[in-house]
Design a protein around this motif. Structure first.
Motif, short mmCIF file in Angstrom:
data_model
loop_
_atom_site.label_atom_id
_atom_site.label_comp_id
_atom_site.label_asym_id
_atom_site.label_seq_id
_atom_site.Cartn_x
_atom_site.Cartn_y
_atom_site.Cartn_z
N ASP A 86 0.84 -1.20 0.00
CA ASP A 86 0.00 0.00 0.00
C ASP A 86 0.88 1.25 0.00
OD1 ASP A 86 -2.07 -1.78 0.33
OD2 ASP A 86 -2.36 -1.36 2.46
N MET A 87 0.50 2.22 -0.83
CA MET A 87 1.29 3.45 -0.93
C MET A 87 0.51 4.66 -0.39
SD MET A 87 3.00 5.05 -4.36
CE MET A 87 1.45 5.68 -4.99
N GLY A 88 1.21 5.56 0.27
CA GLY A 88 0.61 6.82 0.72
C GLY A 88 1.64 7.94 0.60
N TYR A 89 1.17 9.19 0.65
CA TYR A 89 2.09 10.33 0.50
C TYR A 89 1.41 11.61 0.97
CZ TYR A 89 -0.79 9.83 -3.64
OH TYR A 89 -1.86 9.59 -4.45
N GLY A 90 2.22 12.62 1.17
CA GLY A 90 1.67 13.94 1.50
C GLY A 90 2.81 14.95 1.54
N ILE A 91 2.48 16.20 1.25
CA ILE A 91 3.48 17.27 1.39
C ILE A 91 2.84 18.48 2.04
CG2 ILE A 91 5.04 16.60 -0.51
CD1 ILE A 91 3.72 18.77 -2.26
N ALA A 92 3.69 19.37 2.51
CA ALA A 92 3.21 20.60 3.17
C ALA A 92 2.38 21.42 2.18
CB ALA A 92 4.40 21.40 3.67
N PRO A 93 1.25 22.00 2.65
CA PRO A 93 0.33 22.71 1.75
C PRO A 93 0.98 23.80 0.91
CG PRO A 93 -0.73 22.30 3.84
CD PRO A 93 0.70 21.84 4.00
N GLN A 123 -0.55 -0.68 -4.60
CA GLN A 123 -1.91 -0.15 -4.61
C GLN A 123 -2.01 1.11 -3.76
OE1 GLN A 123 -4.19 -3.53 -3.31
NE2 GLN A 123 -3.60 -3.32 -1.16
N ALA A 124 -2.97 1.94 -4.11
CA ALA A 124 -3.18 3.18 -3.35
C ALA A 124 -4.67 3.41 -3.24
CB ALA A 124 -2.52 4.35 -4.06
N SER A 133 -5.36 13.79 -5.04
CA SER A 133 -4.61 12.54 -4.92
C SER A 133 -4.95 11.58 -6.07
CB SER A 133 -4.92 11.88 -3.58
OG SER A 133 -4.17 10.71 -3.44
N GLN A 134 -6.23 11.55 -6.45
CA GLN A 134 -6.62 10.69 -7.59
C GLN A 134 -5.93 11.15 -8.87
OE1 GLN A 134 -11.02 10.27 -7.57
NE2 GLN A 134 -10.84 10.67 -5.39
N ARG A 135 -5.84 12.46 -9.02
CA ARG A 135 -5.19 13.01 -10.21
C ARG A 135 -3.69 12.66 -10.22
NH1 ARG A 135 -5.05 13.60 -14.88
NH2 ARG A 135 -4.13 15.44 -15.80
N VAL A 163 -9.82 2.97 -5.45
CA VAL A 163 -8.62 2.14 -5.43
C VAL A 163 -7.91 2.19 -6.78
CG1 VAL A 163 -9.95 0.00 -5.90
CG2 VAL A 163 -7.68 -0.16 -4.90
N TYR A 164 -6.58 2.32 -6.69
CA TYR A 164 -5.70 2.39 -7.86
C TYR A 164 -4.60 1.34 -7.71
CZ TYR A 164 -7.58 6.97 -9.14
OH TYR A 164 -8.39 8.01 -9.52
N SER A 165 -4.09 0.88 -8.85
CA SER A 165 -2.94 -0.02 -8.76
C SER A 165 -1.95 0.22 -9.88
CB SER A 165 -3.40 -1.48 -8.81
OG SER A 165 -3.83 -1.78 -10.11
N PHE A 166 -0.72 -0.22 -9.61
CA PHE A 166 0.35 -0.23 -10.61
C PHE A 166 1.01 -1.60 -10.45
CE2 PHE A 166 4.15 0.64 -12.87
CZ PHE A 166 3.99 1.82 -13.58
N LEU A 167 1.06 -2.37 -11.52
CA LEU A 167 1.64 -3.71 -11.44
C LEU A 167 3.10 -3.70 -11.88
CD1 LEU A 167 -1.24 -5.95 -12.91
CD2 LEU A 167 -0.93 -5.11 -10.56
#
Ligand SMILES: CC(C)(COP(=O)(O)OP(=O)(O)OC[C@H]1O[C@@H](n2cnc3c(N)ncnc32)[C@H](O)[C@@H]1OP(=O)(O)O)[C@@H](O)C(=O)NCCC(=O)NCCS
Length: 170
Positions: A86-93, A123-124, A133-135, A163-167
């Motif tokens: 599982d992937m996640g991410y974030g940055i300062a606004p 997957q994310a 995030s979807q974009r 749900v999104y994936s990259f194989l």
């Protein structure tokens, strides 16, 4: 502040990231879309770095001039499910909307498949309202697989997730 995308680097977290971590993990605009509890003190940030970020199986600090402005994490499942992560991410606004996370995801994907050679599926899950995030995932080449209705309990609410994936073969 316009950022040159080639100046963005990824590296493991360090205890010295404590002040920088607070600028995003202490900001509810960021944590609203994450499972993370919003950090409120430097002590909490230090403990989070020591106990969660540094020992994490694959978490990188997104940096400008070696200063942490965000994170990207990949958490591999284990046992019979170790083919996926599982992937996640974030940055300062203050850095949003400049293509930074798209660039980071594009850079991270081959590194993740290199570092976790048994991985078949990255997957994310994005909250259905989190269009940014979807974009990001779409621009980075992830495939949208569908909407998971009433899927996740998060901060007191049951929400829909996309749900999104990259194989490894993509
Ligand atoms: C989501 C997040 C990571 C995006 O990072 P970013 O560096 O701003 O993303 P990028 O600039 O690479 O791309 C954002 C895209 O979303 C689009 N976007 C932003 N807000 C949008 C909205 N409300 N509706 C539709 N599209 C939107 C931008 O226009 C851009 O697309 P474009 O290049 O086609 O114009 C950042 O906003 C963030 O850290 N949010 C808080 C944490 C989070 O949500 N993490 C994801 C959990 S799944």
């Amino acid at each position: 502040m316009e950022i040159n995308l080639s100046s963005i680097t990824l590296r493991p977290f360090r205890l010295s990231d404590v002040e920088d971590l607070m600028t995003y993990a202490g900001d509810e605009q960021v944590t609203l879309n994450l499972r993370w509890k919003t950090l409120t003190t430097k002590e909490e940030a230090f403990t989070f770095l020591k106990d969660v970020c540094i020992p994490h199986p694959w978490r990188r600090s997104i940096c400008i001039d070696d200063r942490s402005i965000g994170f990207i994490s990949v958490f591999p499942w284990s046992g019979d499910e170790s083919h996926k992560a599982d992937m996640g991410y974030g940055i300062a606004p203050k850095y949003w909307g400049q293509g930074i996370v798209t660039e980071v995801v594009k850079t991270a994907v081959p590194l993740v498949f290199r570092d976790l050679p048994h991985l078949l599926r990255l997957q994310a899950f994005a909250y259905s309202e989190n269009k940014a995030s979807q974009r990001v995932l779409e621009k980075a080449g992830f495939q949208r697989e569908g909407l998971l209705r009433k899927y996740e309990y998060i901060k007191g609410e049951i929400i829909d997730m996309v749900v999104y994936s990259f194989l490894s073969t993509d």
